[in-house]
Design a protein around this motif. Structure first.
Motif, PDB file in Angstrom:
ATOM      1  N   PHE A  39       3.099  -3.598 -14.664  1.00  0.00           N
ATOM      2  CA  PHE A  39       1.945  -3.686 -13.777  1.00  0.00           C
ATOM      3  C   PHE A  39       2.247  -2.984 -12.462  1.00  0.00           C
ATOM      4  O   PHE A  39       3.410  -2.783 -12.092  1.00  0.00           O
ATOM      5  CB  PHE A  39       1.567  -5.149 -13.511  1.00  0.00           C
ATOM      6  N   LYS A  40       1.181  -2.601 -11.784  1.00  0.00           N
ATOM      7  CA  LYS A  40       1.293  -2.023 -10.442  1.00  0.00           C
ATOM      8  C   LYS A  40       0.071  -2.419  -9.634  1.00  0.00           C
ATOM      9  O   LYS A  40      -1.043  -2.463 -10.155  1.00  0.00           O
ATOM     10  CB  LYS A  40       1.410  -0.497 -10.501  1.00  0.00           C
ATOM     11  N   ILE A  55       5.203  -3.452  -8.044  1.00  0.00           N
ATOM     12  CA  ILE A  55       5.348  -2.937  -9.408  1.00  0.00           C
ATOM     13  C   ILE A  55       6.380  -3.799 -10.117  1.00  0.00           C
ATOM     14  O   ILE A  55       7.310  -4.312  -9.491  1.00  0.00           O
ATOM     15  CB  ILE A  55       5.772  -1.451  -9.400  1.00  0.00           C
ATOM     16  N   GLY A  56       6.191  -4.008 -11.430  1.00  0.00           N
ATOM     17  CA  GLY A  56       7.127  -4.855 -12.164  1.00  0.00           C
ATOM     18  C   GLY A  56       6.833  -4.878 -13.653  1.00  0.00           C
ATOM     19  O   GLY A  56       5.916  -4.217 -14.134  1.00  0.00           O
ATOM     20  N   ASP A  84     -11.941  -3.930   2.188  1.00  0.00           N
ATOM     21  CA  ASP A  84     -10.717  -3.491   1.514  1.00  0.00           C
ATOM     22  C   ASP A  84     -10.706  -4.002   0.078  1.00  0.00           C
ATOM     23  O   ASP A  84     -11.152  -5.112  -0.216  1.00  0.00           O
ATOM     24  CB  ASP A  84      -9.481  -4.004   2.254  1.00  0.00           C
ATOM     25  N   LYS A  85     -10.191  -3.203  -0.832  1.00  0.00           N
ATOM     26  CA  LYS A  85     -10.144  -3.545  -2.262  1.00  0.00           C
ATOM     27  C   LYS A  85      -8.715  -3.391  -2.786  1.00  0.00           C
ATOM     28  O   LYS A  85      -7.931  -2.581  -2.290  1.00  0.00           O
ATOM     29  CB  LYS A  85     -11.090  -2.650  -3.070  1.00  0.00           C
ATOM     30  N   PHE A  86      -8.417  -4.185  -3.808  1.00  0.00           N
ATOM     31  CA  PHE A  86      -7.138  -4.087  -4.501  1.00  0.00           C
ATOM     32  C   PHE A  86      -7.386  -3.828  -5.980  1.00  0.00           C
ATOM     33  O   PHE A  86      -8.402  -4.253  -6.545  1.00  0.00           O
ATOM     34  CB  PHE A  86      -6.323  -5.373  -4.328  1.00  0.00           C
ATOM     35  N   LEU A  87      -6.458  -3.136  -6.608  1.00  0.00           N
ATOM     36  CA  LEU A  87      -6.540  -2.838  -8.036  1.00  0.00           C
ATOM     37  C   LEU A  87      -5.199  -3.150  -8.677  1.00  0.00           C
ATOM     38  O   LEU A  87      -4.154  -2.697  -8.205  1.00  0.00           O
ATOM     39  CB  LEU A  87      -6.887  -1.359  -8.254  1.00  0.00           C
ATOM     40  N   VAL A  88      -5.220  -3.934  -9.738  1.00  0.00           N
ATOM     41  CA  VAL A  88      -4.013  -4.247 -10.504  1.00  0.00           C
ATOM     42  C   VAL A  88      -4.121  -3.528 -11.844  1.00  0.00           C
ATOM     43  O   VAL A  88      -5.040  -3.792 -12.624  1.00  0.00           O
ATOM     44  CB  VAL A  88      -3.848  -5.767 -10.712  1.00  0.00           C
TER      45      VAL A  88
END
Length: 250
Positions: A39-40, A55-56, A84-88
């Motif tokens: 994932f990142k 990251i992992g 603000d947005k996040f993406l996994v």
């Protein structure tokens, strides 16, 4: 959560908003498969947040937590709204893969690998007993549609930068000095090239003049130098000798 490769809890990143103070929240990832999953975490505002780890690799049916920290704000956003947005991103990797084994371009846009993507939004919460922020925040809690439920992340993706990017741009003054040094070296190289071309032209002219002089020397008639006594002089001496001999025998 059925059918998802990785489960995420919570789906909102909630930060307690206080001026000049950092705020953090944790997110848990759950691997629902029997495979290794990488994932990142990315964001549209990499300068405002830090993610550890960003990251992992999650083992089969295991969990992994990451922490998002919002840098200390210096002003209150309009209406306490944050865009603000996040993406996994997550993808299956070979069995036994570690973080060190992940290639650097695994999660790049140019990679044709298929990813599962999970979008997270940011929610700002006022601290307890805050006379300034509490009324605004209370209105927001009673009106959830004030935040986007499905943000247009695709339009922002082109501007995002990976959180693990540690390169710092040099200050403008250093860049200007480097440009001036390059210009100076380029001018010096041009002057040297001009000087070499002039010296080459002089050498060619001297060589041509020397060849012309050698050609003139070859065309000049050769002068024969007479060495010794001439034939007439020898005959004269012989005649004088013969006359003396005849007189002596008389």
């Amino acid at each position: 959560m059925s059918g998802e490769l990785v489960g995420i809890q919570p789906r909102e990143l909630k930060f307690t908003f206080e001026l000049k103070k950092k705020s953090s929240c944790s997110v848990q990832l759950v691997n629902h498969s029997d495979q290794y999953v990488a994932f990142k975490v990315k964001t549209t505002s990499p300068k405002k947040y830090t993610v550890r780890p960003n990251i992992g690799v999650i083992l089969p049916y295991a969990t992994c937590d990451f922490t998002v920290t919002m840098q200390a704000p210096h002003e209150v956003p309009l209406g306490m709204q944050c865009k603000d947005k996040f993406l996994v991103q997550s993808t299956v990797v070979p069995f036994g893969t570690t973080v060190e084994d992940l290639p650097s371009g695994l999660f790049s846009q140019e990679n044709s690998r298929k990813f599962e993507e999970y979008k997270l939004k940011v929610v700002l919460i006022s601290p307890p007993n805050s006379p300034v922020l509490q009324p605004i925040n209370a209105a927001l809690r009673s009106s959830e549609p004030a935040y986007e439920t499905e943000p247009a992340y695709e339009t922002l993706k082109a501007k995002e930068q990976p959180l693990d990017q540690t390169e710092n741009l040099p200050p403008p003054q250093v860049v200007t000095e480097d440009i001036e040094n390059l210009r100076s070296k380029l001018s010096e190289a041009e002057r040297m090239m001009t000087r070499l071309q002039e010296e080459k032209s002089i050498i060619l002219e001297q060589n041509e003049t020397l060849q012309q002089e050698m050609a003139l020397v070859k065309k000049r008639p050769r002068v024969k130098v007479q060495v010794g006594f001439s034939f007439l002089f020898v005959c004269f001496i012989g005649l004088v000798g013969a006359s003396l001999g005849y007189l002596l025998h008389l």
